[in-house]
Design an enzyme around this catalytic site. Structure first.
Site, short mmCIF file in Angstrom:
data_model
loop_
_atom_site.label_atom_id
_atom_site.label_comp_id
_atom_site.label_asym_id
_atom_site.label_seq_id
_atom_site.Cartn_x
_atom_site.Cartn_y
_atom_site.Cartn_z
N ASN A 17 8.50 -4.34 3.27
CA ASN A 17 7.09 -3.90 3.69
C ASN A 17 6.89 -4.19 5.36
OD1 ASN A 17 4.52 -2.91 3.22
ND2 ASN A 17 3.83 -4.90 2.49
N HIS B 209 0.85 -1.17 0.06
CA HIS B 209 0.16 0.02 -0.13
C HIS B 209 0.98 1.17 -0.08
CE1 HIS B 209 -3.19 -2.70 1.42
NE2 HIS B 209 -4.04 -1.71 0.95
#
Length: 271
Positions: free
Chosen positions: A154, A123
């Site tokens: 991440n 994201h």
């Protein structure tokens, strides 16, 4: 003609020097600080347009964030949103499936490009920042809002930075956030649609609490790291050179130039 003595002349010069210094204060850039304060009072921060320029001409505005989609790289060159302190929430919504963004005219990348690629669907506007409503949360699962990220990056240093952003949003009563990957030529790609894999990701935070604007920007190599976050701090000017994006072009020029060259992180709480 009346002549001043040497001592009287010296006293007069000192008096005038102090008076001028009190009424005309120069900031680091050499401009009149009172002018900066006057300019600041003219800005309605509740209606401030903090969106950067777009190098692609395809700006998409969703309900709770906006992005500039880069078709060549099949991802956003920037995602921008306001993260208010009131957005803090512990709602645990069910994660929806990633879907293509219906507002991207050229078509955002299919999620299948990421399948078996070795990269996470990372994201850009984190789902964790949008837990204050189900609609806001679900909007972060458009494929226009993701970029290929290594799993340890991440879940590692990038996640640490995202958590710190939420901490600052609470501490400083809200922030404007801009984030994306550095989309260079000749990047590695994944999937049939050749989704680019950035070598670096950036994040810019703009704090306007108490009408004293300040910026902190990060440039993070695409690999996990245990280094403290402040070691990734750079100036916005440096990011503009790398991206070709003008990030705060709606600010008065003197204010924009002053804060964008600053890479000082000491006024931000890293504890």
């Amino acid at each position: 003609m009346y002549k001043l003595s040497f001592v009287s002349t010296l006293i007069l010069i000192l008096f005038l020097s102090v008076s001028c210094r009190d009424n005309y204060v120069l900031n680091d850039a050499g401009s009149d600080a009172s002018t900066d304060r006057t300019e600041l009072t003219k800005i309605n921060w509740n209606e401030f347009d903090f969106y950067p320029t777009s190098t692609t001409g395809q700006v998409i505005r969703h309900n709770f964030y906006a992005l500039s989609y880069h078709e060549e790289h099949e991802q956003a060159e920037w995602v921008a949103y306001e993260l208010k302190s009131s957005y803090s929430s512990k709602y645990d919504y069910k994660r929806p499936y990633f879907i293509e963004d219906p507002k991207v005219k050229t078509g955002s990348a299919d999620w299948r490009n990421y399948k078996n690629s070795g990269y996470d669907k990372g994201h850009l506007c984190p789902a964790g920042d949008m837990k204050f409503s189900k609609q806001a949360y679900n909007e972060t699962f458009y494929t226009s809002n993701i970029s290929p990220q290594k799993a340890d990056f991440n879940a590692g240093v990038w996640n640490r930075l995202e958590q710190k952003v939420r901490y600052w949003a609470d501490k400083y009563d809200g922030l404007y956030v801009i984030t994306g990957g550095i989309l260079d030529a000749n990047l590695k790609t994944i999937g049939e649609e050749d989704v680019s894999v950035p070598d670096y990701f950036y994040k810019i935070l703009f704090d306007v609490s108490n009408d004293k604007p300040r910026i902190i920007a990060f440039l993070v190599p695409h690999k996990n790291s245990d280094r403290p976050l402040y070691e990734f701090v750079v100036s916005v000017d440096e990011l503009e050179e790398l991206t070709g994006i003008d990030f705060f072009h709606h600010l008065p020029n003197e204010i924009e130039n002053q804060i964008e060259k600053n890479a000082d992180y000491k006024s931000w709480s890293f504890n």
